[in-house]
Write a protein that holds these residues in place. Structure first.
Motif, mmCIF file in Angstrom:
data_model
loop_
_atom_site.group_PDB
_atom_site.id
_atom_site.type_symbol
_atom_site.label_atom_id
_atom_site.label_comp_id
_atom_site.label_asym_id
_atom_site.label_seq_id
_atom_site.Cartn_x
_atom_site.Cartn_y
_atom_site.Cartn_z
ATOM 1 N N ASN A 2 -31.703 37.718 18.861
ATOM 2 C CA ASN A 2 -30.517 36.937 19.196
ATOM 3 C C ASN A 2 -30.781 35.434 19.040
ATOM 4 O O ASN A 2 -31.915 34.992 18.893
ATOM 5 N N LYS A 3 -29.690 34.664 19.094
ATOM 6 C CA LYS A 3 -29.823 33.218 18.846
ATOM 7 C C LYS A 3 -30.667 32.523 19.906
ATOM 8 O O LYS A 3 -31.363 31.555 19.602
ATOM 9 N N GLU A 4 -30.643 32.998 21.153
ATOM 10 C CA GLU A 4 -31.459 32.387 22.196
ATOM 11 C C GLU A 4 -32.946 32.556 21.891
ATOM 12 O O GLU A 4 -33.735 31.652 22.112
ATOM 13 N N HIS A 5 -33.303 33.726 21.382
ATOM 14 C CA HIS A 5 -34.694 33.982 21.036
ATOM 15 C C HIS A 5 -35.139 33.059 19.897
ATOM 16 O O HIS A 5 -36.224 32.473 19.948
ATOM 17 N N VAL A 6 -34.296 32.928 18.887
ATOM 18 C CA VAL A 6 -34.610 32.041 17.759
ATOM 19 C C VAL A 6 -34.745 30.604 18.246
ATOM 20 O O VAL A 6 -35.677 29.886 17.863
ATOM 21 N N ARG A 7 -33.836 30.172 19.106
ATOM 22 C CA ARG A 7 -33.898 28.799 19.634
ATOM 23 C C ARG A 7 -35.167 28.579 20.456
ATOM 24 O O ARG A 7 -35.765 27.503 20.405
ATOM 25 N N MET A 8 -35.581 29.591 21.186
ATOM 26 C CA MET A 8 -36.799 29.476 21.983
ATOM 27 C C MET A 8 -38.017 29.304 21.069
ATOM 28 O O MET A 8 -38.883 28.467 21.314
ATOM 29 N N ILE A 9 -38.069 30.074 19.998
ATOM 30 C CA ILE A 9 -39.176 29.961 19.045
ATOM 31 C C ILE A 9 -39.220 28.561 18.437
ATOM 32 O O ILE A 9 -40.275 27.922 18.379
ATOM 33 N N ILE A 10 -38.073 28.074 18.013
ATOM 34 C CA ILE A 10 -38.008 26.748 17.387
ATOM 35 C C ILE A 10 -38.373 25.661 18.387
ATOM 36 O O ILE A 10 -39.128 24.734 18.068
ATOM 37 N N THR A 11 -37.883 25.764 19.610
ATOM 38 C CA THR A 11 -38.208 24.781 20.644
ATOM 39 C C THR A 11 -39.704 24.754 20.911
ATOM 40 O O THR A 11 -40.304 23.686 21.027
ATOM 41 N N GLU A 12 -40.325 25.923 20.983
ATOM 42 C CA GLU A 12 -41.775 25.989 21.181
ATOM 43 C C GLU A 12 -42.511 25.333 20.016
ATOM 44 O O GLU A 12 -43.521 24.651 20.210
ATOM 45 N N GLN A 13 -42.002 25.513 18.806
ATOM 46 C CA GLN A 13 -42.638 24.900 17.640
ATOM 47 C C GLN A 13 -42.454 23.381 17.642
ATOM 48 O O GLN A 13 -43.367 22.643 17.264
ATOM 49 N N PHE A 14 -41.288 22.909 18.070
ATOM 50 C CA PHE A 14 -41.082 21.457 18.214
ATOM 51 C C PHE A 14 -42.091 20.884 19.216
ATOM 52 O O PHE A 14 -42.717 19.862 18.967
ATOM 53 N N LEU A 15 -42.219 21.548 20.357
ATOM 54 C CA LEU A 15 -43.131 21.062 21.393
ATOM 55 C C LEU A 15 -44.589 21.108 20.931
ATOM 56 O O LEU A 15 -45.361 20.187 21.216
ATOM 57 N N ALA A 16 -44.962 22.146 20.206
ATOM 58 C CA ALA A 16 -46.329 22.229 19.677
ATOM 59 C C ALA A 16 -46.575 21.096 18.683
ATOM 60 O O ALA A 16 -47.651 20.481 18.678
ATOM 61 N N GLU A 17 -45.590 20.793 17.861
ATOM 62 C CA GLU A 17 -45.729 19.683 16.908
ATOM 63 C C GLU A 17 -45.818 18.352 17.635
ATOM 64 O O GLU A 17 -46.586 17.472 17.246
ATOM 65 N N ARG A 18 -45.071 18.190 18.725
ATOM 66 C CA ARG A 18 -45.161 16.959 19.510
ATOM 67 C C ARG A 18 -46.566 16.791 20.082
ATOM 68 O O ARG A 18 -47.102 15.690 20.087
ATOM 69 N N GLU A 19 -47.148 17.882 20.573
ATOM 70 C CA GLU A 19 -48.519 17.817 21.082
ATOM 71 C C GLU A 19 -49.465 17.398 19.966
ATOM 72 O O GLU A 19 -50.351 16.574 20.172
ATOM 73 N N LYS A 20 -49.277 17.961 18.804
ATOM 74 C CA LYS A 20 -50.109 17.603 17.655
ATOM 75 C C LYS A 20 -49.935 16.124 17.315
ATOM 76 O O LYS A 20 -50.906 15.420 17.055
#
Length: 102
Positions: A2-20
């Motif tokens: 579902n779209k919430e799951h996709v958004r969660m994955i993308i948000t986690e990737q944004f946050l991981a990139e911010r940490e990087k």
């Protein structure tokens, strides 16, 4: 999926990139700037984001979906960093002016 799951994955990737982006391995030593490298002025962010958008455009022209996705994550994380910088400046200004933080 579902779209919430996709958004969660993308948000986690944004946050991981911010940490990087905040890490010394990202290419610059960030300790000299106002606690975080988000202390850069808006013109720095304008140039940096423009470069990232150029990378997105290049991936589109190359029709490389994997590269495009990664560039979009980097672009989004750069927008987050800029927004963090603005937020930090606003907080610092309130502290300096002895205003209440909300």
């Amino acid at each position: 999926m579902n779209k919430e799951h996709v958004r969660m994955i993308i948000t986690e990737q944004f946050l991981a990139e911010r940490e990087k982006q905040d890490s010394p391995e990202y290419g610059e030593d960030t300790k000299h700037l106002n606690k975080f490298y988000i202390g850069h002025p808006d013109m720095y962010w304008t140039v940096t984001l423009s470069e990232k958008v150029g990378d997105v455009a290049k991936a589109v022209s190359e029709k490389d979906t994997s590269k495009l996705y990664n560039q979009l994550i980097q672009c989004g994380a750069t927008c987050m960093a800029w927004a963090e910088g603005i937020q930090k400046r606003n907080i610092d200004r309130r502290i300096e002016n002895d205003e209440e933080l909300q």
